[in-house]
Scaffold this active site. Sequence first.
Site, mmCIF file in Angstrom:
data_model
loop_
_atom_site.group_PDB
_atom_site.id
_atom_site.type_symbol
_atom_site.label_atom_id
_atom_site.label_comp_id
_atom_site.label_asym_id
_atom_site.label_seq_id
_atom_site.Cartn_x
_atom_site.Cartn_y
_atom_site.Cartn_z
ATOM 1 N N ASN A 11 0.837 -1.298 0.105
ATOM 2 C CA ASN A 11 0.001 0.039 -0.042
ATOM 3 C C ASN A 11 0.842 1.385 -0.020
ATOM 4 O O ASN A 11 1.357 1.459 0.872
ATOM 5 C CB ASN A 11 -0.868 0.092 1.412
ATOM 6 C CG ASN A 11 -1.830 1.253 1.370
ATOM 7 O OD1 ASN A 11 -1.775 1.915 0.479
ATOM 8 N ND2 ASN A 11 -2.266 1.353 2.463
ATOM 9 N N HIS A 99 -9.445 1.090 5.179
ATOM 10 C CA HIS A 99 -8.165 1.111 5.902
ATOM 11 C C HIS A 99 -8.370 2.142 6.985
ATOM 12 O O HIS A 99 -9.030 3.329 7.098
ATOM 13 C CB HIS A 99 -7.146 1.985 4.896
ATOM 14 C CG HIS A 99 -5.821 1.680 5.521
ATOM 15 N ND1 HIS A 99 -5.256 2.654 6.350
ATOM 16 C CD2 HIS A 99 -4.732 1.065 5.129
ATOM 17 C CE1 HIS A 99 -3.897 2.454 6.559
ATOM 18 N NE2 HIS A 99 -3.671 1.193 6.021
ATOM 19 N N GLY A 175 3.081 2.155 10.819
ATOM 20 C CA GLY A 175 3.992 3.323 10.652
ATOM 21 C C GLY A 175 4.879 3.616 12.074
ATOM 22 O O GLY A 175 5.398 4.833 11.987
ATOM 23 N N SER A 213 3.873 -2.242 10.267
ATOM 24 C CA SER A 213 5.367 -2.249 10.447
ATOM 25 C C SER A 213 5.820 -3.621 10.162
ATOM 26 O O SER A 213 6.641 -3.984 10.644
ATOM 27 C CB SER A 213 5.576 -1.831 11.793
ATOM 28 O OG SER A 213 5.163 -0.654 12.363
HETATM 29 P P1 13P Z 1 3.337 0.302 7.658
HETATM 30 O O1 13P Z 1 3.873 -0.868 7.034
HETATM 31 O O2 13P Z 1 4.041 1.568 7.133
HETATM 32 O O3 13P Z 1 3.130 0.373 9.288
HETATM 33 O O4 13P Z 1 2.025 0.534 7.015
HETATM 34 C C1 13P Z 1 0.897 -0.529 7.268
HETATM 35 C C2 13P Z 1 -0.377 -0.137 6.617
HETATM 36 O O5 13P Z 1 -1.230 0.777 6.811
HETATM 37 C C3 13P Z 1 -0.662 -0.880 5.323
HETATM 38 O O6 13P Z 1 -1.794 -0.523 4.759
#
Ligand code: 13P
Length: 251
Positions: A11, A99, A175, A213
């Site tokens: 994503n 999401h 994130g 993550s």
């Molecule tokens: P990260 O891998 O950056 O934590 O994001 C996960 C996410 O929201 C994928 O849709």
Amino acid sequence: MGERRKLIAGNWKMNGLHADGVALAAGIAEKLKAAGVVSFDLLICPPATLIWPVSAVVKGCGVAVGGQDCHPKTSGAHTGDISPSMLVDAGCSYVIVGHSERRQDHKEPDALIAAKAAAAHAAGLTAIICVGETLAQREAGQAGAVVASQLSGSIPAGSTAANTVVAYEPVWAIGTGRNATPADVAEIHAAIRADLIKRIPGGSCVRILYGGSVKQSNAGDLMAVPDVDGALVGGASLKVDDFWGIAASCC
Ligand code: 13P
């Protein structure tokens, strides 16, 4: 029970201009070509502006393309929105709905997410329906109940193992660099599986992704958890080697 091939989905969120996106997509397609036969499916979900060029780059390579959101209607006066049939037209076979960034930033409720997923199904797209609790909800011991309630409200009638993927993305892991532990993931994924078996014909075949993550260093452990059928990857999907490393480490 049919075999569930792992799905590794990137994503890209609101990242990438034309040159970056095309180069990233081409790099991923190259890796797949060089690897030959693999045991996982690859999906990339670029921002809407890049769906057409990215689809052209990966056409015929075995890398699927998805949208990051869609509107529940087919067309009409909805400024700024994109319909499922437009995504299909641009080369998509998947779309992410619900999401947590849309649930939070755009106050999207479960009923809207269910309507988007139903519209995606009607257009022939596979909907990746996202669920996940916040940190406050987890600390209050409500993670399981929150996810159960999101599943109940967000999965429309007509969902099947062929047109539906569920992504468990705990909000506190997105994130932040702080992924859920394999034990946390095992518990929630087992509960999601039990729910899907009751809710959807062929629910044992629906793929359940983990997101939050995911990186090369933790992907092997997370992907080995029962009922984890792939990953929804944000930050680490923006670099060819990182994304490919995640895919390669789950086999
Ligand atoms: P990260 O891998 O950056 O934590 O994001 C996960 C996410 O929201 C994928 O849709």
